[in-house]
Write a protein that holds these residues in place. Structure first.
Motif, short mmCIF file in Angstrom:
data_model
loop_
_atom_site.label_atom_id
_atom_site.label_comp_id
_atom_site.label_asym_id
_atom_site.label_seq_id
_atom_site.Cartn_x
_atom_site.Cartn_y
_atom_site.Cartn_z
N ALA A 8 0.83 -1.22 0.00
CA ALA A 8 0.00 0.00 0.00
C ALA A 8 0.86 1.26 0.00
O ALA A 8 0.64 2.19 0.78
N ILE A 9 1.86 1.29 -0.89
CA ILE A 9 2.76 2.44 -1.01
C ILE A 9 2.28 3.31 -2.17
O ILE A 9 2.06 2.82 -3.27
N ALA A 25 14.89 1.51 -5.11
CA ALA A 25 13.56 1.11 -4.63
C ALA A 25 13.69 0.38 -3.30
O ALA A 25 12.91 0.63 -2.38
N CYS A 26 14.68 -0.48 -3.16
CA CYS A 26 14.86 -1.22 -1.91
C CYS A 26 15.15 -0.28 -0.75
O CYS A 26 14.61 -0.46 0.35
N GLN A 27 15.96 0.72 -0.97
CA GLN A 27 16.24 1.70 0.08
C GLN A 27 14.98 2.47 0.46
O GLN A 27 14.72 2.73 1.63
N ALA A 28 14.20 2.83 -0.54
CA ALA A 28 12.96 3.57 -0.29
C ALA A 28 12.00 2.72 0.54
O ALA A 28 11.41 3.19 1.50
N TYR A 29 11.87 1.46 0.17
CA TYR A 29 10.96 0.57 0.89
C TYR A 29 11.43 0.37 2.33
O TYR A 29 10.64 0.39 3.26
N ARG A 30 12.73 0.18 2.51
CA ARG A 30 13.27 0.03 3.87
C ARG A 30 13.01 1.28 4.70
O ARG A 30 12.69 1.19 5.88
N ALA A 31 13.13 2.46 4.08
CA ALA A 31 12.88 3.71 4.79
C ALA A 31 11.43 3.79 5.26
O ALA A 31 11.13 4.45 6.25
N GLY A 39 7.54 -7.71 -6.51
CA GLY A 39 8.49 -7.08 -7.41
C GLY A 39 7.91 -6.33 -8.59
O GLY A 39 8.64 -5.67 -9.32
N GLN A 40 6.61 -6.42 -8.81
CA GLN A 40 6.00 -5.73 -9.94
C GLN A 40 6.15 -4.22 -9.87
O GLN A 40 6.15 -3.54 -10.88
N CYS A 41 6.28 -3.69 -8.67
CA CYS A 41 6.33 -2.24 -8.47
C CYS A 41 7.73 -1.66 -8.61
O CYS A 41 7.88 -0.44 -8.75
N VAL A 42 8.75 -2.48 -8.57
CA VAL A 42 10.13 -1.98 -8.53
C VAL A 42 10.46 -1.09 -9.73
O VAL A 42 11.03 -0.01 -9.55
N PRO A 43 10.12 -1.46 -10.97
CA PRO A 43 10.44 -0.57 -12.09
C PRO A 43 9.76 0.80 -11.99
O PRO A 43 10.37 1.82 -12.31
N ALA A 45 8.80 2.27 -9.15
CA ALA A 45 9.46 2.98 -8.04
C ALA A 45 10.80 3.53 -8.49
O ALA A 45 11.15 4.67 -8.15
N ARG A 46 11.55 2.75 -9.25
CA ARG A 46 12.85 3.21 -9.77
C ARG A 46 12.68 4.46 -10.63
O ARG A 46 13.46 5.41 -10.53
N ALA A 47 11.68 4.44 -11.50
CA ALA A 47 11.44 5.58 -12.39
C ALA A 47 11.10 6.83 -11.59
O ALA A 47 11.57 7.93 -11.90
N ILE A 48 10.30 6.68 -10.54
CA ILE A 48 9.93 7.81 -9.70
C ILE A 48 11.17 8.36 -8.99
O ILE A 48 11.38 9.57 -8.93
N ILE A 49 11.99 7.47 -8.45
CA ILE A 49 13.21 7.89 -7.76
C ILE A 49 14.16 8.59 -8.73
O ILE A 49 14.71 9.64 -8.40
N ASP A 50 14.32 8.05 -9.92
CA ASP A 50 15.19 8.68 -10.92
C ASP A 50 14.68 10.06 -11.28
O ASP A 50 15.46 11.00 -11.44
#
Length: 56
Positions: A8-9, A25-31, A39-43, A45-50
């Motif tokens: 629910a992120i 993405a892993c760092q964001a989720y840990r935070a 794992g479907q959300c990782v790409p 999340a990566r795009a948002i972080i970039d």
């Protein structure tokens, strides 16, 4: 927009994590106190972080 259904992120949560120093993405989720499950959300999340890092 919901980025991760399993945890629910929302997009705003990923953006906030990126602004607070998360570079992956892993760092964001840990935070946020969780981890990617299916794992479907990782790409997405990566795009948002970039995107956030490019603006900073």
């Amino acid at each position: 927009m919901v980025v991760c259904i399993c945890n629910a992120i929302r997009e705003r949560d990923v953006r906030a994590a990126a602004r607070n120093g998360s570079r992956t993405a892993c760092q964001a989720y840990r935070a946020m106190g969780c981890q990617a499950k299916c794992g479907q959300c990782v790409p997405v999340a990566r795009a948002i972080i970039d995107e956030e890092r490019a603006v900073a």
